[in-house]
Motif scaffolding. Structure first.
Motif, PDB file in Angstrom:
ATOM      1  N   LEU A   1       0.797  -1.268   0.124  1.00  0.00           N
ATOM      2  CA  LEU A   1       0.007  -0.072   0.015  1.00  0.00           C
ATOM      3  C   LEU A   1       0.881   1.338  -0.078  1.00  0.00           C
ATOM      4  N   ASN A   2       2.148   1.241   0.836  1.00  0.00           N
ATOM      5  CA  ASN A   2       2.775   2.703   1.013  1.00  0.00           C
ATOM      6  C   ASN A   2       3.251   2.972  -0.463  1.00  0.00           C
ATOM      7  N   HIS A   3       3.667   2.199  -1.202  1.00  0.00           N
ATOM      8  CA  HIS A   3       4.534   2.619  -2.401  1.00  0.00           C
ATOM      9  C   HIS A   3       3.155   3.183  -3.468  1.00  0.00           C
ATOM     10  N   HIS A   4       2.097   2.387  -3.354  1.00  0.00           N
ATOM     11  CA  HIS A   4       1.069   3.155  -4.186  1.00  0.00           C
ATOM     12  C   HIS A   4       0.432   4.423  -3.567  1.00  0.00           C
ATOM     13  N   LEU A   5       0.341   4.626  -2.338  1.00  0.00           N
ATOM     14  CA  LEU A   5      -0.002   5.936  -1.956  1.00  0.00           C
ATOM     15  C   LEU A   5       1.033   6.960  -2.391  1.00  0.00           C
ATOM     16  N   GLU A   6       2.260   6.798  -2.047  1.00  0.00           N
ATOM     17  CA  GLU A   6       3.454   7.533  -2.351  1.00  0.00           C
ATOM     18  C   GLU A   6       3.118   8.009  -3.970  1.00  0.00           C
ATOM     19  N   ALA A   7       3.045   6.914  -4.654  1.00  0.00           N
ATOM     20  CA  ALA A   7       3.074   7.113  -6.333  1.00  0.00           C
ATOM     21  C   ALA A   7       1.874   8.179  -6.497  1.00  0.00           C
ATOM     22  N   ASN A   8       0.970   8.233  -5.717  1.00  0.00           N
ATOM     23  CA  ASN A   8      -0.194   8.956  -6.156  1.00  0.00           C
ATOM     24  C   ASN A   8      -0.366  10.251  -5.114  1.00  0.00           C
ATOM     25  N   GLY A   9       0.817  10.886  -4.573  1.00  0.00           N
ATOM     26  CA  GLY A   9       0.948  12.011  -4.027  1.00  0.00           C
ATOM     27  C   GLY A   9       0.453  11.865  -2.673  1.00  0.00           C
ATOM     28  N   ILE A  10       0.227  11.054  -1.738  1.00  0.00           N
ATOM     29  CA  ILE A  10      -0.413  10.943  -0.526  1.00  0.00           C
ATOM     30  C   ILE A  10       1.042  10.179   0.180  1.00  0.00           C
ATOM     31  N   GLN A  11       1.280  10.850   1.560  1.00  0.00           N
ATOM     32  CA  GLN A  11       2.265  10.455   2.246  1.00  0.00           C
ATOM     33  C   GLN A  11       1.906   9.563   3.351  1.00  0.00           C
ATOM     34  N   PRO A  12       2.277   8.260   3.404  1.00  0.00           N
ATOM     35  CA  PRO A  12       1.825   7.220   4.381  1.00  0.00           C
ATOM     36  C   PRO A  12       2.760   7.247   5.458  1.00  0.00           C
ATOM     37  N   VAL A  13       2.492   7.327   6.851  1.00  0.00           N
ATOM     38  CA  VAL A  13       3.542   7.287   7.893  1.00  0.00           C
ATOM     39  C   VAL A  13       3.323   6.249   8.639  1.00  0.00           C
ATOM     40  N   GLU A  14       4.019   5.345   8.756  1.00  0.00           N
ATOM     41  CA  GLU A  14       3.841   4.127   9.630  1.00  0.00           C
ATOM     42  C   GLU A  14       4.054   4.663  11.132  1.00  0.00           C
ATOM     43  N   THR A  15       3.356   4.148  11.986  1.00  0.00           N
ATOM     44  CA  THR A  15       3.369   4.787  13.450  1.00  0.00           C
ATOM     45  C   THR A  15       3.858   3.551  14.536  1.00  0.00           C
ATOM     46  N   ASP A  16       3.931   2.208  14.179  1.00  0.00           N
ATOM     47  CA  ASP A  16       4.406   1.183  15.128  1.00  0.00           C
ATOM     48  C   ASP A  16       5.822   1.516  14.948  1.00  0.00           C
ATOM     49  N   LEU A  17       6.594   1.394  15.949  1.00  0.00           N
ATOM     50  CA  LEU A  17       8.087   1.813  15.886  1.00  0.00           C
ATOM     51  C   LEU A  17       8.691   0.930  15.113  1.00  0.00           C
ATOM     52  N   GLY A  18       8.469  -0.258  15.044  1.00  0.00           N
ATOM     53  CA  GLY A  18       9.276  -1.305  14.048  1.00  0.00           C
ATOM     54  C   GLY A  18       8.886  -0.964  12.611  1.00  0.00           C
ATOM     55  N   GLU A  19       7.783  -0.669  12.408  1.00  0.00           N
ATOM     56  CA  GLU A  19       7.117  -0.531  11.006  1.00  0.00           C
ATOM     57  C   GLU A  19       7.813   1.042  10.610  1.00  0.00           C
ATOM     58  N   TYR A  20       7.746   1.902  11.540  1.00  0.00           N
ATOM     59  CA  TYR A  20       8.559   3.170  11.288  1.00  0.00           C
ATOM     60  C   TYR A  20       9.974   3.023  10.726  1.00  0.00           C
ATOM     61  N   LEU A  21      10.720   2.413  11.509  1.00  0.00           N
ATOM     62  CA  LEU A  21      11.973   1.962  11.455  1.00  0.00           C
ATOM     63  C   LEU A  21      12.339   1.429  10.006  1.00  0.00           C
ATOM     64  N   ILE A  22      11.467   0.449   9.484  1.00  0.00           N
ATOM     65  CA  ILE A  22      11.721  -0.102   8.245  1.00  0.00           C
ATOM     66  C   ILE A  22      11.218   0.732   7.139  1.00  0.00           C
ATOM     67  N   GLN A  23      10.093   1.652   7.553  1.00  0.00           N
ATOM     68  CA  GLN A  23       9.765   2.426   6.465  1.00  0.00           C
ATOM     69  C   GLN A  23      10.938   3.446   6.079  1.00  0.00           C
ATOM     70  N   ILE A  24      11.589   4.337   7.045  1.00  0.00           N
ATOM     71  CA  ILE A  24      12.703   4.674   6.747  1.00  0.00           C
ATOM     72  C   ILE A  24      13.805   4.312   6.117  1.00  0.00           C
ATOM     73  N   ARG A  25      13.934   3.106   6.192  1.00  0.00           N
ATOM     74  CA  ARG A  25      14.895   2.412   5.441  1.00  0.00           C
ATOM     75  C   ARG A  25      14.566   1.587   4.258  1.00  0.00           C
ATOM     76  N   ASN A  26      13.041   1.996   3.820  1.00  0.00           N
ATOM     77  CA  ASN A  26      12.756   1.154   2.810  1.00  0.00           C
ATOM     78  C   ASN A  26      12.886  -0.291   2.680  1.00  0.00           C
ATOM     79  N   GLU A  27      12.425  -0.853   3.704  1.00  0.00           N
ATOM     80  CA  GLU A  27      12.675  -2.223   3.757  1.00  0.00           C
ATOM     81  C   GLU A  27      11.390  -3.123   4.072  1.00  0.00           C
ATOM     82  N   ARG A  28      11.297  -4.319   4.003  1.00  0.00           N
ATOM     83  CA  ARG A  28      10.032  -5.023   4.361  1.00  0.00           C
ATOM     84  C   ARG A  28      10.384  -5.411   5.938  1.00  0.00           C
ATOM     85  N   PRO A  29       9.027  -5.879   6.666  1.00  0.00           N
ATOM     86  CA  PRO A  29       9.245  -6.453   7.773  1.00  0.00           C
ATOM     87  C   PRO A  29      10.145  -7.737   7.744  1.00  0.00           C
TER      88      PRO A  29
END
Ligand code: SF4
Lengths: 471, 221
Positions: A120-148
């Motif tokens: 979902l995140n890449h799809h939202l981004e590609a359409n101009g919407i900023q997704p922000v993960e709020t679970d700490l672990g998910e946030y960490l991998i989001q800023i690293r552009n990784e998968r869980p």
């Protein structure tokens, strides 16, 4: 999300050579294992609750069409909307449309494996919407552009040092000389950065651990409280859940909740278990104005009514990962898609096709620990075997394995030849071990022995010993 | 065919054995009777037992508990707690009638009413129920005890009447059905066991993550 499960062997070699990963994984499995066993021992009814949980889900799966209809009617009666998505693509499009209608620019997100599954995140981004993960672990991998790398601990493959480096890179608006040596300082920084996002967000997306048919309720389970801020503060709450998340009643949810946290983190109950039903009511001073549920199939219905149906009982607790020697050695990323560990090896072929995941059913030592600890009593080893059979039937294994197995079958059907062969092999290997009991390398198995010693056979073959004891 | 109908038809074709009538009857009977499954013995017992187990379990997950004998002592207890936590004597509460009637002037507290604001440091809510078996507080949404009070402030004080401490979640469900009707729920039911935490960095448990740092339960006997 594209699956790299087909390159599992190469992924494993990389993982075993990754010293950061190996360091991060050293304590992971044992710690989870201890916590679970303490929680289990403290509740005498634990195993009986597992039996009941299994039975509840079996009943749901046999009546799934009807429960989904009942659930939908209840969501609508409470003022919510249900969207049906047969594929990941449909689900992404539906979520994007809801966000667009709400003029959303920032979308906060609670932890959701389905969101990972549909990318979902890449799809939202590609359409101009900023997704922000709020679970700490998910946030960490989001800023690293990784998968869980784990179902419930998405960043378990990272070390503190890596997190500090990532935060310094991502939070450039903060004082570069701040002290981030201690883990609480890192958590505090994430809390401050994300707190702002909850207020900025126009929509909040969460997953669901359960959907209750009796009441049209979705349940999320967290320890951080991030899911609650995600779904309470924005105007729109979007739940994404797959078809098998249904449970019939509040009572049935309570039963499975009792085994979920204990199996996952070894807690008696997670800090926050939240039941959500529809949008805010008349007079409510807080809560979302809109409530949407996107229900995803994405291949799950293929396994209904087959020998693979039991996998749909899974509540994504992660216990089978924590107790798996293969997972604990290679981490989650080697599995190449969204769901790692034993359950990943069972689910991934079902969702992306066995031809795209053909090595995963072999990522097992068949030690049976996963089935032993699974709160939903899913026969994981049996299912891995089913996949191997399918793989073999469809000629997906390399010629060397097929040839080798045929040779083995030839020998195995001729006991004399087989005994001779294994006796010779045992003696050759024992000699190579020079009496030390360990082999630094084995012909044709260097992929194994590069990272661990192969135990050299000591003495006789099993059949020799059996014969002697029978005498 | 809509996506919905196609999905349901597909599922039906996989699970139905031509026995749809019987399956529908089984589902509706189960939903209507919502039978209880096995309930662990841990929380079951008299008032004192439930209060003791609740207290032990809540403390085990990092919450604090005190017991007062008179509900009018709550403002004083809350003020003491804030002072000991080095927080200003300010509290946010909802419109809950029981909380509204308390003699707040006794505690020299400054009270604001409504949903939580970003600047609120501490909140006080009245629990719908407590569950002994896991030291869990149950809150329902609405103007009486807005949901944001459970999550935004760094300190969450909860007033829990001893009579509302149940052995199990199932008893709380019965109370929910009694108050909101069969099959009907408030917008949000929060089950809270202790203050917010995370173990996402090297499995080290840190409090708080995103929710309150401290949870203080005042049990009124
Ligand atoms: S298969 Fe069982 S142990 Fe593994 S995640 Fe699912 S429920 Fe948990």
């Amino acid at each position: 999300m594209e699956a790299s499960a087909a390159t599992f062997p190469a992924n494993v070699i990389k993982a075993l050579a990754d010293s950061q990963l190996q360091y991060a994984m050293t304590e992971t499995g044992p710690r989870f294992q201890t916590k679970r066993s303490v929680a289990r021992d403290a509740l005498p009814e634990f195993d009986a609750l597992r039996d009941q949980s299994r039975d509840i889900k079996n009943h749901v799966l046999d009546h799934l069409d009807i429960y989904l209809e009942r659930y939908e009617a209840k969501v609508q009666a409470s003022g919510g909307h249900v969207h049906w998505a047969a594929t990941a693509e449909e689900a992404r499009a539906q979520i994007l449309e809801i966000c667009r209608k709400a003029n959303a620019r920032v979308v906060t997100k609670g932890k959701s494996m389905i969101s990972e599954e549909i990318d979902l995140n890449h799809h939202l981004e590609a359409n101009g919407i900023q997704p922000v993960e709020t679970d700490l672990g998910e946030y960490l991998i989001q800023i690293r552009n990784e998968r869980p790398s784990h179902i419930i601990a998405p960043a378990v493959h990272l070390t503190r040092d890596q997190v500090e480096a990532d935060f310094r890179k991502a939070h450039t608006h903060l004082d570069p000389n701040r002290d981030l040596t201690e883990i609480p300082a890192l958590v505090e920084e994430a809390r401050t950065v994300l707190r702002q996002k909850y207020f900025e967000a126009d929509a909040g997306v969460t997953g669901a651990n359960f959907l209750i048919a009796e009441t049209g309720t979705s349940i999320i389970v967290t320890n951080e409280g991030n899911g609650d801020l995600t779904q309470t503060l924005p105007k729109v709450h979007i739940v994404i859940a797959s078809i098998e998340k249904i449970v019939p009643t509040l009572e049935d949810a309570a039963t499975i909740l009792r085994v979920l946290a204990r199996s996952a983190t070894g807690q008696d109950f997670s800090n926050y278990t939240t039941l959500s039903t529809g949008p805010r009511r008349d007079g409510d001073p807080d809560g979302p104005e809109e409530y949407h549920v996107v229900i995803l199939d994405n291949g799950r219905s293929n396994v209904l009514g087959t020998e693979f149906q039991d996998m749909l009982r899974c509540i994504r607790c992660g216990a089978c990962l924590n107790h798996c020697p293969v997972y604990n050695a290679v981490g989650g990323h080697a599995y190449g898609w969204v769901y790692p560990g034993p359950i990943g090896s069972v689910v991934t072929p079902a969702l992306v096709g066995i031809e795209n995941a053909k090595h995963l059913p072999n990522a097992s030592t068949f030690c049976g620990r996963c089935e032993e600890v699974c709160p939903m009593r899913i026969p994981l080893p049996k299912m891995l075997r089913h996949w191997r059979e399918k793989e073999f039937e469809r000629h997906l294994q390399p010629a060397s394995i097929r040839w080798g197995l045929r040779f083995w079958a030839f020998a195995a059907k001729r006991p004399k030849l087989y005994q001779f062969g294994t006796r010779i092999a045992a003696r050759v290997l024992a000699n190579m071990g020079h009496g030390k009991g360990r082999l630094r390398n084995v012909p044709l198995a260097s992929g194994w022995t590069k990272y661990r010693d192969f135990p050299a056979p000591q003495g006789k073959t099993f059949q020799q010993m059996w014969k002697e004891r029978a005498k | 065919m809509s996506s919905r109908d196609a999905m349901l038809a597909r599922i039906r074709s996989k699970v139905s054995k031509g026995n749809d009538e019987a399956r529908r009857a089984a589902v509706d009977a189960h939903l209507a009777s919502h039978p209880r499954n096995l309930i662990p013995a841990r929380g079951i017992g008299d008032d004192e037992h439930r209060l003791r187990v609740f207290t032990e379990m809540m403390q085990a997950v990092g919450g604090s508990v005190e017991v007062v004998n008179d509900i009018n002592d709550v403002p004083h207890a809350a003020a003491d707690y804030l002072r000991n936590s080095n927080l200003p004597a300010q509290l946010r509460r909802g419109q809950d009638a029981v909380l509204a009637k308390l003699p707040w002037h006794r505690g020299t507290l400054e009270i604001a009413v409504g949903r939580a604001e970003e600047s609120d440091r501490a909140s006080i809510t009245r629990a719908f129920a407590g569950v002994a078996e896991s030291g869990t507080i149950i809150q329902t949404s609405g103007q009486d005890n807005p949901t944001t009070l459970n999550f935004l402030p760094e300190v969450h004080i909860v007033v829990l009447e001893a009579a509302n401490i149940f052995a199990s979640y199932e008893e709380a469900w019965s109370k929910l059905r009694g108050q909101f009707g069969e099959g009907t729920m408030p917008r949000t039911v929060n089950m809270i066991s202790g203050p917010s935490r995370t173990g996402d960095i090297e499995q080290t448990i840190v409090r708080p993550a995103h929710g309150p740092k401290n949870m203080h339960v005042i049990i009124v006997r």
